[in-house]
Enzyme design. Structure first.
Site, mmCIF file in Angstrom:
data_model
loop_
_atom_site.group_PDB
_atom_site.id
_atom_site.type_symbol
_atom_site.label_atom_id
_atom_site.label_comp_id
_atom_site.label_asym_id
_atom_site.label_seq_id
_atom_site.Cartn_x
_atom_site.Cartn_y
_atom_site.Cartn_z
ATOM 1 N N LYS A 1 0.763 -1.146 0.104
ATOM 2 C CA LYS A 1 0.062 -0.020 0.047
ATOM 3 C C LYS A 1 0.817 1.436 -0.044
ATOM 4 O O LYS A 1 0.546 2.304 -0.881
ATOM 5 C CB LYS A 1 -0.965 -0.175 1.268
ATOM 6 C CG LYS A 1 -2.153 0.951 1.266
ATOM 7 C CD LYS A 1 -2.936 0.505 2.461
ATOM 8 C CE LYS A 1 -3.659 -0.550 2.058
ATOM 9 N NZ LYS A 1 -4.537 -0.941 3.773
ATOM 10 N N ARG B 1 -3.382 3.131 8.656
ATOM 11 C CA ARG B 1 -3.716 1.967 7.455
ATOM 12 C C ARG B 1 -2.471 0.712 7.760
ATOM 13 O O ARG B 1 -1.470 1.309 7.421
ATOM 14 C CB ARG B 1 -4.107 2.357 6.200
ATOM 15 C CG ARG B 1 -4.734 3.548 6.092
ATOM 16 C CD ARG B 1 -4.758 4.067 4.629
ATOM 17 N NE ARG B 1 -5.434 3.120 3.750
ATOM 18 C CZ ARG B 1 -5.481 3.550 2.590
ATOM 19 N NH1 ARG B 1 -4.822 4.639 1.739
ATOM 20 N NH2 ARG B 1 -6.096 2.859 1.587
ATOM 21 N N GLY C 1 -7.944 -9.506 6.386
ATOM 22 C CA GLY C 1 -8.472 -9.984 7.757
ATOM 23 C C GLY C 1 -7.270 -9.609 8.683
ATOM 24 O O GLY C 1 -7.282 -10.236 9.706
ATOM 25 N N MET D 1 -5.677 -6.505 9.734
ATOM 26 C CA MET D 1 -6.251 -5.380 10.660
ATOM 27 C C MET D 1 -7.124 -4.566 9.861
ATOM 28 O O MET D 1 -6.650 -4.303 8.741
ATOM 29 C CB MET D 1 -4.825 -4.822 11.252
ATOM 30 C CG MET D 1 -4.588 -3.305 11.114
ATOM 31 S SD MET D 1 -4.454 -2.327 12.399
ATOM 32 C CE MET D 1 -5.076 -0.875 11.723
ATOM 33 N N ARG E 1 -3.525 -1.383 -6.377
ATOM 34 C CA ARG E 1 -2.742 -2.622 -6.420
ATOM 35 C C ARG E 1 -2.976 -3.419 -7.762
ATOM 36 O O ARG E 1 -4.211 -3.340 -8.117
ATOM 37 C CB ARG E 1 -2.780 -3.167 -5.150
ATOM 38 C CG ARG E 1 -4.196 -3.891 -4.932
ATOM 39 C CD ARG E 1 -4.337 -4.478 -3.735
ATOM 40 N NE ARG E 1 -5.808 -4.637 -3.195
ATOM 41 C CZ ARG E 1 -6.369 -4.639 -2.357
ATOM 42 N NH1 ARG E 1 -5.579 -4.807 -1.109
ATOM 43 N NH2 ARG E 1 -7.555 -4.644 -1.859
ATOM 44 N N HIS F 1 -7.796 -43.872 -5.041
ATOM 45 C CA HIS F 1 -8.191 -44.488 -5.879
ATOM 46 C C HIS F 1 -9.141 -43.259 -7.118
ATOM 47 O O HIS F 1 -8.786 -43.148 -8.100
ATOM 48 C CB HIS F 1 -9.029 -45.896 -6.070
ATOM 49 C CG HIS F 1 -9.333 -46.466 -7.213
ATOM 50 N ND1 HIS F 1 -10.829 -46.343 -7.831
ATOM 51 C CD2 HIS F 1 -8.657 -47.007 -8.397
ATOM 52 C CE1 HIS F 1 -10.866 -46.801 -9.052
ATOM 53 N NE2 HIS F 1 -9.743 -47.263 -9.026
ATOM 54 N N ARG G 1 0.043 -47.220 -24.389
ATOM 55 C CA ARG G 1 0.114 -48.518 -23.598
ATOM 56 C C ARG G 1 -0.648 -49.761 -24.355
ATOM 57 O O ARG G 1 -1.801 -49.700 -24.315
ATOM 58 C CB ARG G 1 -0.458 -48.290 -22.058
ATOM 59 C CG ARG G 1 0.346 -47.565 -21.100
ATOM 60 C CD ARG G 1 -0.352 -47.147 -19.875
ATOM 61 N NE ARG G 1 -1.261 -45.957 -20.378
ATOM 62 C CZ ARG G 1 -1.406 -44.987 -19.582
ATOM 63 N NH1 ARG G 1 -0.973 -45.182 -18.335
ATOM 64 N NH2 ARG G 1 -2.235 -43.907 -20.023
ATOM 65 N N GLU H 1 13.284 -46.177 -15.534
ATOM 66 C CA GLU H 1 12.399 -46.065 -14.455
ATOM 67 C C GLU H 1 12.668 -47.063 -13.224
ATOM 68 O O GLU H 1 12.013 -47.150 -12.344
ATOM 69 C CB GLU H 1 10.971 -46.503 -14.736
ATOM 70 C CG GLU H 1 10.948 -47.970 -15.526
ATOM 71 C CD GLU H 1 9.457 -48.449 -16.276
ATOM 72 O OE1 GLU H 1 8.439 -47.896 -15.576
ATOM 73 O OE2 GLU H 1 9.418 -49.063 -17.239
ATOM 74 N N SER I 1 12.829 -42.402 -22.074
ATOM 75 C CA SER I 1 11.651 -41.549 -21.416
ATOM 76 C C SER I 1 11.643 -42.116 -19.916
ATOM 77 O O SER I 1 11.438 -43.423 -19.696
ATOM 78 C CB SER I 1 10.462 -42.229 -22.283
ATOM 79 O OG SER I 1 9.255 -41.625 -21.800
ATOM 80 N N GLY J 1 10.036 -42.921 -16.755
ATOM 81 C CA GLY J 1 8.688 -43.424 -16.114
ATOM 82 C C GLY J 1 8.927 -43.041 -14.764
ATOM 83 O O GLY J 1 9.385 -43.985 -13.771
ATOM 84 N N CYS K 1 7.251 -39.801 -19.342
ATOM 85 C CA CYS K 1 5.885 -40.002 -19.565
ATOM 86 C C CYS K 1 4.874 -40.560 -18.175
ATOM 87 O O CYS K 1 3.831 -41.111 -18.463
ATOM 88 C CB CYS K 1 5.890 -41.449 -20.767
ATOM 89 S SG CYS K 1 6.696 -42.692 -20.184
ATOM 90 N N TYR L 1 10.942 -33.308 -24.163
ATOM 91 C CA TYR L 1 9.691 -33.320 -24.087
ATOM 92 C C TYR L 1 9.260 -33.933 -22.916
ATOM 93 O O TYR L 1 9.623 -34.429 -22.151
ATOM 94 C CB TYR L 1 8.960 -34.066 -25.443
ATOM 95 C CG TYR L 1 9.016 -35.592 -25.401
ATOM 96 C CD1 TYR L 1 8.464 -36.244 -24.622
ATOM 97 C CD2 TYR L 1 10.127 -36.355 -26.093
ATOM 98 C CE1 TYR L 1 8.216 -37.765 -24.491
ATOM 99 C CE2 TYR L 1 10.124 -37.484 -25.981
ATOM 100 C CZ TYR L 1 9.333 -38.412 -24.996
ATOM 101 O OH TYR L 1 9.275 -39.658 -25.206
HETATM 102 P P1 ADP Z 1 -7.807 -2.347 3.328
HETATM 103 O O1 ADP Z 1 -6.356 -2.673 3.013
HETATM 104 O O2 ADP Z 1 -8.654 -3.208 4.239
HETATM 105 O O3 ADP Z 1 -8.353 -2.086 1.665
HETATM 106 P P2 ADP Z 1 -7.452 0.324 3.654
HETATM 107 O O4 ADP Z 1 -6.165 0.981 4.367
HETATM 108 O O5 ADP Z 1 -7.426 0.519 2.252
HETATM 109 O O6 ADP Z 1 -7.839 -1.086 4.074
HETATM 110 O O7 ADP Z 1 -8.615 1.446 4.213
HETATM 111 C C1 ADP Z 1 -9.866 0.937 3.925
HETATM 112 C C2 ADP Z 1 -10.571 2.139 3.358
HETATM 113 O O8 ADP Z 1 -10.695 3.077 4.264
HETATM 114 C C3 ADP Z 1 -10.278 2.606 2.040
HETATM 115 O O9 ADP Z 1 -10.906 1.883 1.005
HETATM 116 C C4 ADP Z 1 -10.836 3.874 2.255
HETATM 117 O O10 ADP Z 1 -12.229 4.144 1.635
HETATM 118 C C5 ADP Z 1 -10.914 4.428 3.599
HETATM 119 N N1 ADP Z 1 -9.812 5.209 3.680
HETATM 120 C C6 ADP Z 1 -8.390 4.976 4.068
HETATM 121 N N2 ADP Z 1 -7.732 6.131 4.193
HETATM 122 C C7 ADP Z 1 -8.212 7.113 3.977
HETATM 123 C C8 ADP Z 1 -8.072 8.175 4.064
HETATM 124 N N3 ADP Z 1 -6.945 8.755 4.218
HETATM 125 N N4 ADP Z 1 -9.052 9.145 3.750
HETATM 126 C C9 ADP Z 1 -10.592 8.695 3.539
HETATM 127 N N5 ADP Z 1 -10.625 7.555 3.522
HETATM 128 C C10 ADP Z 1 -9.769 6.559 3.807
HETATM 129 MG MG MG Z 2 6.534 -48.285 -15.528
HETATM 130 MG MG MG Z 3 -7.966 -0.795 0.600
#
Ligand code: ADP
Ligand code: MG
Ligand code: MG
Length: 923
Positions: free
Chosen positions: A27, A97, A106, A108, A364, A482, A589, A776, A795, A797, A862, A882
């Protein structure tokens, strides 16, 4: 000078850039890059991943230079934005962020609106004249911060439903109820102001601490929470699964807030530069007016389509950004185009519009599914945005696999709850009606029904039913069971080891928990993910004939060096494989004509041959068998006209063909003119204790030279006839299970003799062909230099080579291999991917030995590994000519072969000693 821990971005110039992902996280590096190319990004700074690592090394203490560097960077941000953090006249708000090198879902959650308290908010109201927006931001801060910083990062694990976030959400919900409104946006400024006080008291009650009012305390609390979350349970287990190292650390981005929740002229959204589900080249995304942060993703309100092309029948009636805010949309559209040109890839972007002005918050490389990855690679190559080599690297072999099978329509699947899960043994999707026996599967299929065969586990007797079924589902068994092996070979959808299924064959139903599925009920299987659904979900067709697929394969062929052949045992298989782009057959075969369809007659004759006692009896039986073999050989050579076909002489131990049924034995005895007792005795004599290492392969050809002779004659005569018909057949005769050069010498005498006779018979000077051997057995690898004196090709095996190299009987690994994998005794199943440490080493020895004697020795593989991407790369590295694999794996092998060229180049560039370098030294 002290170490730089903080990187500023904003205005026209950032300290960092896109290439600095390891230090700044994905990011942070991309925010810097967007600033550098002149896009509107709210100013901020990134605290590096090194701080995270140092923090954990040093008992959770920050490097001492950090405080000052943050202070300086914050001053720069304040200057850039013309506002001051914590100021009582013109307060700046921040977002905090997280951002690791690879995105970690998931890990933070972001904290927005840091810096708000009862005092700064009054200043902000003064400044914006928009109290509702300010109170809304304030209650969001309390909601996010108390959850992420005060509870999760502090290591508090509340009981289910007792977490602070849920309690705050409930307060919000109650407030909406009492005001009789539906949407958050309908709450007034006064409502929200009241809510904030309720929130604070809940925080105090649940967490026993007041919500921090000091902006600096909020900021550092949030920063620490990001670092804490790196070692949180969820993050650690995610890294284990994905194989990411702990010492990467995460970066923290602190950024000035911009507001999408300032009213109806403000908005926030998420978009992709192309459609990530289909790959189609149009700007695709979603947006919401008067919203902040993750409202779009969280599904609090249904988001709107960003433009008109992106509308579907479900979203037709919703307002698009394109028509709602045309000027802003235009700006955004030109930015997304620039970004794609700059990054040469499809990007996932996040943006916010504050009072009509657009800000970029993230970009990204976007995630995509298989079909989309392929389409984008082909399109971008055509648009000259990427090279052929880049296009090849854009599609993972597993993604290509997704395309080769029909799949469950992802747009429906995403909304459907699975019934149960098992191991994804055979990719693709399938729907059908449940049956519980192989014979029912065959019978139902005959009447035109689509069936799914559900078994505890399968065994060879179920083969016909497995073939008749759309898919196979078993309650037991692993990836090498199997059912899994058979389904993979056929490219059939299959899920194994779905342990929650309780089968009741007697009453013809199975249950999962309290759900019962009866015979005839519909099921849908996603064999790529291993998920079972009730009912009949819609499917999307496979892509063999899709023009993008064909175009992509052409790009791969341009790059790859390895040839890709197929393993095929019938003329039908051969033509199918041609359609998949096979450049020959690497394994035919002979014995397969004695198994499947139409095998009754040749099998009977083979049995006669096997139960013969004298050479005379045997030759008579072989003569009867000859026309059948010749016909199959000819059909296959003809289907592969112009391409080489490798025919393996009879390989399996003979007892496999001994009939077990009494009536069959009687019939056979009668035909041989002997008593059933006599026949039983002869059958008994064929019994072996360890048949896989017994009387099989070349050993049969040595004890019964007439068997080799018959097969070779069939091959040469079929070839001669095709030549006369003006075709270009090219047979390669392959001797299996060789361990000593003298074995091949012996067989070659027979081949030479028959060759001369057939040339003579057809009046031909020459019949083009090669004679070679399978490698083989470890001894063959070690004496490859001697073997190559006679053999014109090798080849590998690798099934048998793995079996004998490890000393694992492939038929018996079910008893221990799953545990070996569970307990990490072995890193992976060596029957799926070549064990490069030892089996690979044996292969290298054989390659080097063989080519030392015969520099132009043709070498292929093969075994089933020929369709495994990692193994294909390895084969490229050690210089094979190959690989050969089952027809359905051919496209995957073509892609893997192309990727191997590029990866090899990269490895050489970065100076690592690749296997092919070592080899050229030895030469
Ligand atoms: P994630 O990695 O879960 O996408 P982000 O850091 O991108 O988390 O934040 C999630 C959302 O929070 C962003 O998509 C944006 O909408 C909002 N956000 C983050 N930073 C800002 C900021 N500086 N101003 C306004 N909104 C923000
Ligand atoms: Mg064989
Ligand atoms: Mg984001």
């Amino acid at each position: 000078m002290s170490r730089k821990y903080v990187y500023f971005f904003g205005g026209k110039k950032a300290d960092g850039k896109a290439e600095m992902k390891s230090l700044l996280g994905g990011k942070g590096a991309n925010l810097a890059e967007m600033v550098n190319i002149g896009l509107p990004v709210p100013a901020g700074f990134t605290i590096t991943t090194e701080v995270c690592t140092a923090y954990y090394k040093n008992k959770k203490k920050y490097p001492k230079e950090l405080t000052k560097q943050v202070k300086d960077a914050l001053a720069k941000v304040e200057k850039q934005m013309g506002a001051k953090f914590g100021d009582l006249k013109n307060p700046l708000l921040l977002s905090v962020r997280s951002g690791a090198r690879a995105s970690m879902p998931g890990m933070m959650e972001t904290i927005l609106n840091v810096g708000l308290n009862n005092k700064t908010r009054e200043a902000l109201i003064e400044k914006t004249g928009n109290p509702r927006f300010v109170y809304d931001s304030h209650r969001r801060l309390i909601q996010m911060y108390s959850d992420v910083v005060m509870e999760k990062a502090a290591g508090i694990e509340p009981e289910e439903g007792k977490g602070v976030r849920q309690q705050l959400e409930k307060a919000l919900h109650d407030m909406k109820l009492s005001r009789r409104v539906h949407a958050d946006t309908e709450l007034t400024a006064d409502d929200l102001k009241e809510l904030i006080e309720i929130y604070k008291s809940i925080v105090m009650k649940v967490l026993g601490k007041p919500f921090p009012e000091d902006p600096m305390e909020q900021l550092w609390g949030a920063v620490s929470a990001v670092f804490q979350s790196w070692m949180g349970k969820r993050a650690i287990s995610y890294r284990r699964i994905e194989g990411l190292p702990d010492d990467w650390g995460t970066a923290v981005n602190v950024q000035s807030m911009v507001f999408g929740n300032m009213g109806d002229n403000s908005a926030t959204g998420v978009a992709f530069t192309r459609n990530p589900a289909t790959g189609e080249n149009y700007f695709y995304g979603e947006w919401l007016t008067n919203a902040q942060g993750e409202d779009v993703v969280a599904g609090i309100r249904t988001p709107n389509p960003i433009n008109e092309v992106g509308k579907s029948e479900h979203t037709e009636h919703l307002p698009s950004l394109e028509t709602g805010m045309p000027a802003t949309y235009k700006a955004l559209n030109s930015i997304q185009k620039r970004l794609e040109k700059h990054y040469h890839d499809m990007l996932d972007i996040e943006f916010t519009i504050q009072d009509g002005k657009l800000y970029m918050l993230q970009c990204r490389v976007g995630k995509r599914n298989g079909p989309a990855a392929l389409k984008m690679a082909v399109d971008m190559f055509k648009e000259k945005l990427i090279t052929a080599e880049e296009a090849v690297m854009r599609v993972q072999p597993s993604q290509l696999d997704e395309l080769l099978h029909p799949i469950v329509d992802p747009s429906v699947e995403i909304k459907t709850k699975g019934l149960t899960k098992g191991l994804p043994a055979g990719p693709g999707g399938a729907t059908g009606q449940v049956v519980f026996s192989a014979s029912d599967a065959v019978a139902w299929a005959k009447t035109g029904k689509k069936v799914i065969l559900v078994r505890e586990e399968t065994n060879p007797e179920d083969i016909e039913g497995m073939r008749a079924a759309q898919a196979i589902l078993t309650a037991r068994g692993g990836m090498t069971s199997h059912a899994a092996l058979v389904a993979r070979g056929w490219g059939k959808c299959c899920i194994v080891g779905a342990g929650n299924i309780k089968l009741n064959y007697g009453n013809r139903y199975f249950s999962v928990g309290d759900v019962t599925v009866k015979e005839g009920d519909w099921l849908t299987l996603n064999g790529t993910k291993g998920i079972v659904y009730q009912g009949e979900l819609p499917m999307i067709k496979a892509a063999e004939e899709n023009p993008d697929f064909v175009a992509f394969m052409k790009i791969c062929d341009k790059v790859k060096k390895l040839k890709v052949r197929t393993n095929a045992d019938t003329p039908e298989d051969a033509s199918r494989a041609r359609a998949f782009g096979a450049e020959g057959i690497g394994l035919f075969r002979t014995e397969h004509m004695f198994y499947g369809k139409n095998s009754e007659e040749p099998l009977f004759k083979l049995r006669k041959m096997i139960h013969s006692k004298t050479e005379k009896e045997r030759i008579a039986a072989l003569n009867e068998l000859f026309p059948f073999v010749k016909k199959d050989v000819k059909g296959t050579l003809s289907a592969m006209d112009g391409y080489p076909v490798t025919f393996r002489t009879l390989d399996p131990p003979l007892h496999e063909f001994v009939p077990t049924r009494h009536d069959e034995r009687e019939k056979l005895a009668a035909s041989l003119g002997i008593s059933t007792n006599e026949l039983n005795e002869r059958a008994e004599a064929l019994h072996e204790n360890n048949p896989m290492m017994g009387h099989r392969g070349v050993r049969l050809g040595i004890t019964y030279p007439e068997i080799t002779e018959m097969q070779v004659r069939a091959i040469f005569e079929a070839t001669a006839e095709l030549m006369k018909e003006g075709k270009k057949p090219f047979p390669e005769i392959m001797i299996p299970v060789t361990c000593h050069v003298n074995e091949i010498k012996h067989q070659y005498e027979i081949i030479k003799k028959v060759y001369a006779e057939v040339c003579e018979k057809f009046g031909l000077k020459k019949i083009p062909h090669l004679t070679g051997t399978m490698i083989e057995i470890p001894r063959a690898c070690l004496t490859a230099d001697q073997i190559a004196e006679v053999a014109q090709f090798f080849s590998f095996g690798t099934n048998d080579l793995t079996q004998m190299g490890f000393g694992f009987s492939r038929d018996d690994i079910g008893g221990f291999l799953p545990e070996y994998l569970d307990k990490k005794i072995l890193p992976g199943d060596p029957f799926q991917s070549i064990d490069q440490d030892a089996i690979g080493k044996l292969m290298e020895i054989a390659v080097n030995g063989g080519r030392a004697t015969r520099p132009d020795l043709k070498i292929g593989i093969c075994g089933e590994h020929g369709g495994d991407p990692q193994s294909v790369e390895f084969c490229h590295k050690i210089g094979l000519n190959y690989v050969s694999c089952s027809p359905f794996r051919v496209p995957i092998a073509r892609l893997a072969a192309a990727r191997a060229v590029i990866n090899d180049k990269k490895a050489k560039k970065s100076g690592s000693k690749s296997a092919s370098k070592k080899k050229s030294k030895k030469k």
